[in-house]
Design an enzyme around this catalytic site. Structure first.
Site, PDB file in Angstrom:
ATOM      1  CG  ASP A   1     -83.347 -11.790  21.892  1.00 32.28           C
ATOM      2  OD1 ASP A   1     -83.607 -12.474  22.891  1.00 32.28           O
ATOM      3  OD2 ASP A   1     -83.125 -10.561  21.941  1.00 32.28           O
TER       4      ASP A   1
ATOM      5  CE1 TYR B   1     -75.527  -8.339  20.963  1.00 35.20           C
ATOM      6  CE2 TYR B   1     -74.558  -7.062  22.756  1.00 35.20           C
ATOM      7  CZ  TYR B   1     -75.268  -8.167  22.309  1.00 35.20           C
ATOM      8  OH  TYR B   1     -75.710  -9.090  23.208  1.00 35.20           O
TER       9      TYR B   1
END
Length: 669
Positions: free
Chosen positions: A203, A310
């Site tokens: 994002d 992540y």
């Protein structure tokens, strides 16, 4: 400016002995310049109302197609607007200037008619470089592993309406400019024809150090030799085959006589240096690190990936603590911070993070996207932990003073840097940032570690409490893992640009949680060490990027430490000045660079509960005229149906007075 009466043919001028190009006449070079200009103007006028002309890959064909401006990057749209403004300005010129232009056109036309041979010679000199011919090159499917700092980008995926550029937009421009791909419409971002696939869709503001895409690009590999065409006459064919065979024998004999034959084509040494070519064209905060020449069958960067890693970075303390003289410690809640604001209890955060491991329904840890109509929120997390970054030194000495320390004290210089480390097969929209937000609440003693288990119990708690997810900038897509797949697993992967395919990971299935990447990456420096440490090497360029930001960090660090140490708070020059923050005001860290001032903290399950996933999906479907989400998803090609209804609503909105656009009703999560 020449009048029609002053025009003279070149033959007449030559006969009279006058110099060409002087006194109202035209030289060969000026004819070429004016003719090029005239043809360009005429071409623009013919195509003004049609939009840009699209050239097919066959140079002999010119096809007029309406441009899809929705897929044009902002830079190309601005350029197009400027071109149209220039055209309108030219059309609105005074009649006298227009008459002069017509006179110039007639003069040029007369000169061109009388000097056709000279004009061809002039045009030949001015001839533009030949257009790229894709038919002369072979292509190959490769994978690219690259990194980017996402703070200045609107996410990975291209969006025409975005105010900031996307990573895909920058990749597209570099691929087109380097002619690694050769689309018919270079200004329209469309990866469809290039067997394109992407692993992660980060994002806005999110970075990546191990993003992977698959794409078919131009190659240096020689094209296979074409076989002689059949003429239809058997005797002629036999003669041609015999001649070809004899020619091949002669070529082999000649090659054998050469002492040093040309080596066989090397798929790495003789190939285009993809990483270096693209890095020269990409912005400095996007770097291609490696490429893969050999990919497994049916490779898809999305569906072949079995693990995504992540990391979310944060500091300890999370925000600037106040001295104890201004903020007495709160009642101890069992946390090591002792209620000291700014300091996080890392052990409690680690305990809560471990509860994410395994297969769980994460609907209370994500943002629901009704456009995708997701009904299965189960995901497998292989590993979840809080890890200290050991190799960073950027301490602030004032934090070591007793008045800034938590009651239990702390070891070593501060601030320290930690990261939330999570490995999983796949993740939901904003899932990581929601997980981190809850961990921050636990670290501040505002919620117990058991809050994670409560949120994962969707049977008891099907609705997500209304809480703020963590900031996007510290989040990094660290790596993407492509283990070796069995034949059955590889055949289940459906690559392609459509984005549709069988999910490669069943969350409920047992699998290896310690995966090893099977792709043989060619990292920059392995082919040529100077591509890593040379003048334009990857390390050299990244050093410049790092140092620029490091200087900013050092100066901000020294300034903060200077300001925190300089004042003497015991002086109290203003009598009656408040020596403590107002009662009932508490700092709460929700991610980002600073804490937020809140009143009395409200526990998560005493807050407003949001709509359930089923309610969000149903409301979205009802906005398009369906009874519920089940009816919509049973409709054949329901996504196409929704797009058609959106377009219809837009057209209806434009037709209203004032040009107001009627928005399509959509639910919000």
């Amino acid at each position: 400016m020449n009048s029609p009466g002053s025009i003279r043919t070149l033959s007449h001028l030559k006969a009279s002995g006058k110099a060409i190009g002087v006194g109202g006449t035209f030289s060969k070079s000026s004819i070429g310049d004016f003719t090029s200009k005239l043809n360009r103007i005429k071409f623009q006028l013919r195509t003004f109302a049609k939009g840009p002309t699209v050239l097919s890959q066959e140079p002999s064909k010119m096809v007029h197609k309406p441009a899809n401006y929705d897929r044009w990057p902002k830079e190309s749209l601005v350029k197009r607007v400027m071109e149209l403004e220039e055209e309108l300005k030219r059309r609105e010129q005074a009649p006298e200037i227009q008459r002069q232009e017509r006179a110039e056109e007639r003069a040029l036309a007369a000169a061109v008619t009388s000097t056709e041979a000279d004009l061809k010679a002039a045009e030949k000199k001015k001839k533009k470089a030949a257009k790229f011919d894709p038919g002369k090159y072979s292509t190959r499917l490769i994978a690219l592993k690259f990194a980017y700092l996402g703070k200045n980008y609107n996410g990975f995926e291209y969006q025409s309406s975005a105010k900031m550029p996307s990573i895909e937009e920058e990749l597209w421009k570099a691929l087109v400019k380097s002619c690694l791909i050769f689309p018919e419409r270079p200004d329209e971002v469309d990866f469809g024809p290039w067997e394109y696939s992407k692993c992660g869709r980060t994002d806005r503001g999110v970075s990546a150090f191990g993003q992977v895409i698959g794409i078919r690009v131009r190659s240096n590999k020689p094209l296979p030799k074409e076989e002689p065409e059949q003429t239809g006459n058997e005797e002629d064919d036999v003669v041609m085959v015999e001649a070809a065979q004899q020619q091949a024998k002669d070529s082999e004999k000649a090659a054998a006589e050469v002492d040093h034959q040309k080596p066989e084509w090397d798929p790495i040494a003789d190939e285009i240096p993809y990483c270096r070519v693209l890095n020269r064209l990409l912005p400095p905060d996007i770097r291609i690190m490696a490429w893969a020449p050999d990919l497994p069958p049916n490779f898809s960067a999305r569906f072949s990936c079995r693990e995504r890693q992540y990391r979310y970075f944060f500091t300890q303390p999370a925000f600037a603590p106040m001295p104890s003289t201004l903020e007495p410690p709160l009642a101890s809640s069992g946390h090591k911070s002792g209620g000291k604001q700014g300091w996080l209890d890392i052990d409690m955060m680690r305990k809560a993070a471990k509860m994410f491991e395994g297969v769980h329904d994460f609907r209370n840890f994500c943002k629901i996207d009704p456009g995708k109509q997701i009904t299965n929120f189960s995901r497998r997390v292989f590993e979840s932990d809080i890890v200290e970054v050991k190799d960073l030194e950027s301490d602030l000495p004032y934090l070591g003073l007793p008045e800034f320390q938590p009651p239990a004290g702390s070891d070593g210089p501060h601030p320290k840097v930690y990261y939330f480390h999570v490995r999983g097969s796949a993740f939901l929209w904003h899932q990581i940032r929601h997980m981190v937000a809850v961990l921050f609440l636990v670290g501040q003693g505002l919620e117990p570690p058991s809050i994670v288990q409560q949120l994962l119990d969707v049977e008891k708690n099907p609705r997500k409490p209304n809480y703020v997810m963590a900031d996007e900038v510290p989040l990094v897509l660290w790596d993407c893992i492509f283990p070796k797949l069995s034949d059955e697993e590889a055949n289940a992967v459906v690559p392609g640009s459509s984005g549709h395919g069988q999910d490669s990971h069943d969350p409920e299935a047992e699998g290896d949680v310690e995966m090893v990447d099977s792709i043989d990456w060619v990292w920059m420096g392995e082919d040529d060490p100077m591509s890593l440490y040379g003048a334009q090497g990857l390390v050299t360029e990244l050093w410049g990027t790092w140092r620029e930001r490091k200087m900013d960090e050092i100066l901000a660090n020294r300034l903060l430490n200077f300001v925190a140490n300089k004042p003497d708070l015991d002086r109290k020059l203003i009598k009656g000045a408040s020596s403590a923050p107002p009662k009932g005001i508490k700092k709460v860290y929700e991610g980002g660079n600073k804490a937020q001032f809140r009143g009395t903290y409200t526990p998560l399950f005493k807050r407003q509960l949001l709509a359930s996933a089923e309610e969000v999906n149903d409301k979205y479907a009802q906005g398009f005229g369906f009874k519920n989400a089940e009816e919509m998803t049973k409709t054949k090609n329901w996504r196409s149906t929704i797009r058609e209804r959106k377009d219809k609503n837009k057209k209806a909105g434009r037709s209203k007075a004032g040009g107001a656009e009627t928005p399509v009703q959509e639910s919000s999560s």
